[in-house]
Design an enzyme around this catalytic site. Structure first.
Site, mmCIF file in Angstrom:
data_model
loop_
_atom_site.group_PDB
_atom_site.id
_atom_site.type_symbol
_atom_site.label_atom_id
_atom_site.label_comp_id
_atom_site.label_asym_id
_atom_site.label_seq_id
_atom_site.Cartn_x
_atom_site.Cartn_y
_atom_site.Cartn_z
ATOM 1 N N HIS A 231 0.800 -1.240 0.000
ATOM 2 C CA HIS A 231 0.000 0.000 0.000
ATOM 3 C C HIS A 231 0.826 1.280 0.000
ATOM 4 O O HIS A 231 0.281 2.372 -0.120
ATOM 5 C CB HIS A 231 -0.961 0.026 1.194
ATOM 6 C CG HIS A 231 -0.301 0.426 2.472
ATOM 7 N ND1 HIS A 231 0.348 -0.465 3.268
ATOM 8 C CD2 HIS A 231 -0.153 1.642 3.058
ATOM 9 C CE1 HIS A 231 0.862 0.169 4.308
ATOM 10 N NE2 HIS A 231 0.581 1.461 4.206
HETATM 11 C C1 UD1 Z 1 -1.491 6.139 5.135
HETATM 12 C C2 UD1 Z 1 -0.126 6.597 5.647
HETATM 13 C C3 UD1 Z 1 0.811 5.414 5.829
HETATM 14 C C4 UD1 Z 1 0.147 4.319 6.637
HETATM 15 C C5 UD1 Z 1 -1.178 3.934 5.990
HETATM 16 C C6 UD1 Z 1 -1.885 2.868 6.789
HETATM 17 C C7 UD1 Z 1 0.373 8.905 4.896
HETATM 18 C C8 UD1 Z 1 1.260 9.720 4.040
HETATM 19 N N1 UD1 Z 1 0.502 7.561 4.741
HETATM 20 O O1 UD1 Z 1 -1.337 5.775 3.785
HETATM 21 O O2 UD1 Z 1 1.964 5.859 6.516
HETATM 22 O O3 UD1 Z 1 1.004 3.187 6.692
HETATM 23 O O4 UD1 Z 1 -2.005 5.086 5.914
HETATM 24 O O5 UD1 Z 1 -2.964 2.296 6.124
HETATM 25 O O6 UD1 Z 1 -0.383 9.431 5.667
HETATM 26 N N2 UD1 Z 1 -8.825 5.397 0.861
HETATM 27 C C9 UD1 Z 1 -10.103 4.908 0.782
HETATM 28 N N3 UD1 Z 1 -10.739 4.590 1.942
HETATM 29 C C10 UD1 Z 1 -10.180 4.765 3.166
HETATM 30 C C11 UD1 Z 1 -8.875 5.277 3.200
HETATM 31 C C12 UD1 Z 1 -8.214 5.595 2.054
HETATM 32 O O7 UD1 Z 1 -10.667 4.710 -0.279
HETATM 33 O O8 UD1 Z 1 -10.782 4.481 4.192
HETATM 34 C C13 UD1 Z 1 -8.083 5.708 -0.374
HETATM 35 C C14 UD1 Z 1 -8.054 7.143 -0.692
HETATM 36 O O9 UD1 Z 1 -9.037 7.423 -1.605
HETATM 37 C C15 UD1 Z 1 -6.663 7.400 -1.250
HETATM 38 C C16 UD1 Z 1 -5.856 6.209 -0.833
HETATM 39 O O10 UD1 Z 1 -6.753 5.267 -0.226
HETATM 40 O O11 UD1 Z 1 -6.726 7.460 -2.637
HETATM 41 C C17 UD1 Z 1 -4.726 6.564 0.086
HETATM 42 O O12 UD1 Z 1 -5.178 7.030 1.331
HETATM 43 P P1 UD1 Z 1 -4.298 8.037 2.223
HETATM 44 O O13 UD1 Z 1 -5.160 8.570 3.264
HETATM 45 O O14 UD1 Z 1 -3.568 8.978 1.349
HETATM 46 O O15 UD1 Z 1 -3.150 7.222 2.937
HETATM 47 P P2 UD1 Z 1 -2.624 5.730 2.839
HETATM 48 O O16 UD1 Z 1 -2.087 5.368 1.538
HETATM 49 O O17 UD1 Z 1 -3.641 4.825 3.427
#
Ligand code: UD1
Length: 380
Positions: A231
């Site tokens: 991820h």
């Molecule tokens: C974040 C953290 C990472 C941690 C991880 C745990 C940062 C920079 N990174 O990454 O250190 O290890 O969380 O999981 O903060 N999304 C959904 N549903 C959700 C959550 C996210 O659809 O409930 C999607 C979002 O649309 C986005 C992507 O997942 O496109 C990434 O989500 P984001 O909040 O940027 O952080 P993570 O990649 O999860």
């Protein structure tokens, strides 16, 4: 009562705050926890399930930030957290780990001159291309109390000029986790308290065995499958890299079926790859904590780019191949059951050298004590 704000927003932070909220509760009458959920993660399977499983109370404030670009997400977290902090006026603000919620929360608090306490301070990958590395370094330098999970994390901070090191960086004794020995409270203080994720695992692994039916309901056989998770932005957002890692895992699993609980970030790019790898990989929705612990515990091998999973595999005695160029959790490599994927060999030699690098499962107790002592002394 002394109000302490806890800022969380992403999946691993819900797990980390659970033992801490329990320990803080014991100081009822002294410490009052106020839980702020930024909303960085929002799906049921990325957020609410962890609150339910771990018995964490619903957040006092939910900021509903959701997804956006790195800068926009961090900015919104900062802006919305600031409003809440102005209202509740906590004596200190706890931030966890290395996410945008960590940095956004720390910035908001520090600018309001609220002391920032960083849980999981001092970790470094020394790779500034990772948003998490930027978040860690900046959060540490905004913090007044830096609570490290390991001696190595303390050493990393010493190299960056931190010099108020409590107990010379050794794990604090449970009885003396106060700040009596500190020199100058106007300087940031660094302490080794052990790893709260270890506390969380000790609390949950027995429950997971009893409550999760993941093995049976997925028709798996213990030790005859491997677990895969990807991820991190540098792996999940680059289609070529993602496919390279899938190919690697399938080859290295050598015929074992792979179970891949897919993070929403990775789901978008996987769309075009799923059918091609369906012969070897079972793609599932994200799993709750109990299911994940049980799945890992009974697996033959773990492939992951997650920090938490590397350690969970280590503690559960399961071999792990880390899908990254480096890791912050170097003790798992030294301990012998984690290896970076580029160093992995077909007939890999796995030395077993499990040592207690991450404390004794009482990190939360130490943190509650040290925070109570810290805020009381600052008030004087
Ligand atoms: C974040 C953290 C990472 C941690 C991880 C745990 C940062 C920079 N990174 O990454 O250190 O290890 O969380 O999981 O903060 N999304 C959904 N549903 C959700 C959550 C996210 O659809 O409930 C999607 C979002 O649309 C986005 C992507 O997942 O496109 C990434 O989500 P984001 O909040 O940027 O952080 P993570 O990649 O999860």
């Amino acid at each position: 009562m002394i109000k302490i704000a806890h800022i969380v927003g992403a999946r691993p932070q819900f797990i980390k705050c659970a033992p801490l909220l329990r320990s803080f509760h014991k100081y009822h009458g002294v410490l009052k926890s106020v839980l702020i959920h930024t909303g960085q993660h929002y799906d049921y399977l990325m957020s609410e399930i962890f609150f339910r499983e771990l018995g964490v109370v619903a957040p006092d404030y939910h900021l509903g930030v959701g997804s956006s670009s790195q800068g926009q997400q961090t900015g919104q977290i900062m802006e919305k957290t600031e409003k809440v902090l102005r209202r509740i006026k906590p004596a200190a603000c706890l931030v966890y780990g290395d996410t945008n919620s960590t940095l956004g929360g720390a910035l908001a608090a520090a600018k309001l001159r609220i002391p920032v306490i960083h849980v999981e301070a001092g970790l470094r990958s020394y790779d500034k291309r990772m948003p998490e590395e930027i978040n860690r370094v900046l959060t540490d330098h905004l913090s007044t109390l830096l609570l490290c999970p390991t001696e190595n994390a303390v050493s990393n901070l010493k190299k960056e000029g931190f010099n108020q090191i409590i107990n010379e960086g050794r794990l604090l004794g449970l009885k003396n986790s106060s700040l009596k020995q500190t020199l100058d409270l106007n300087q940031p203080q660094v302490a080794n308290v052990g790893d709260v994720m270890f506390d969380a695992l000790l609390f949950a692994s027995g429950l997971a065995e009893k409550r999760s039916s993941i093995i049976a309901r997925s028709g798996l056989w213990a030790k005859r499958y491997a677990v895969l998770t990807i991820h991190r932005a540098e792996n999940a957002d680059d289609l070529e890299k993602l496919e390279q890692l899938l190919r690697f895992a399938v080859k290295a699993a050598a015929g074992l079926p792979l179970v891949f609980p897919v993070h929403p970030r990775t789901a978008k790019n996987l769309k075009t790859l799923k059918s091609k790898y369906a012969y070897a990989i079972r793609f599932t929705d994200p799993l709750g904590y109990f299911d994940m612990l049980k799945l890992v515990h009974h697996s033959a091998l773990v492939f992951t780019d997650s920090g938490g999973l590397q350690k969970e595999a280590f503690w559960l005695g399961v071999r792990c191949v880390t899908l990254r160029e480096q890791t912050e959790w170097i003790e798992t490599i030294r301990g012998g059951n984690n290896v970076l994927y580029r160093a992995y060999r077909k007939k890999h030699h796995w030395p077993t050298n499990q040592l207690a690098y991450y404390g004794d499962g009482q990190a939360a107790e130490r943190i509650a004590k040290i925070v109570a002592s810290y805020v009381k002394r600052r008030k004087k």
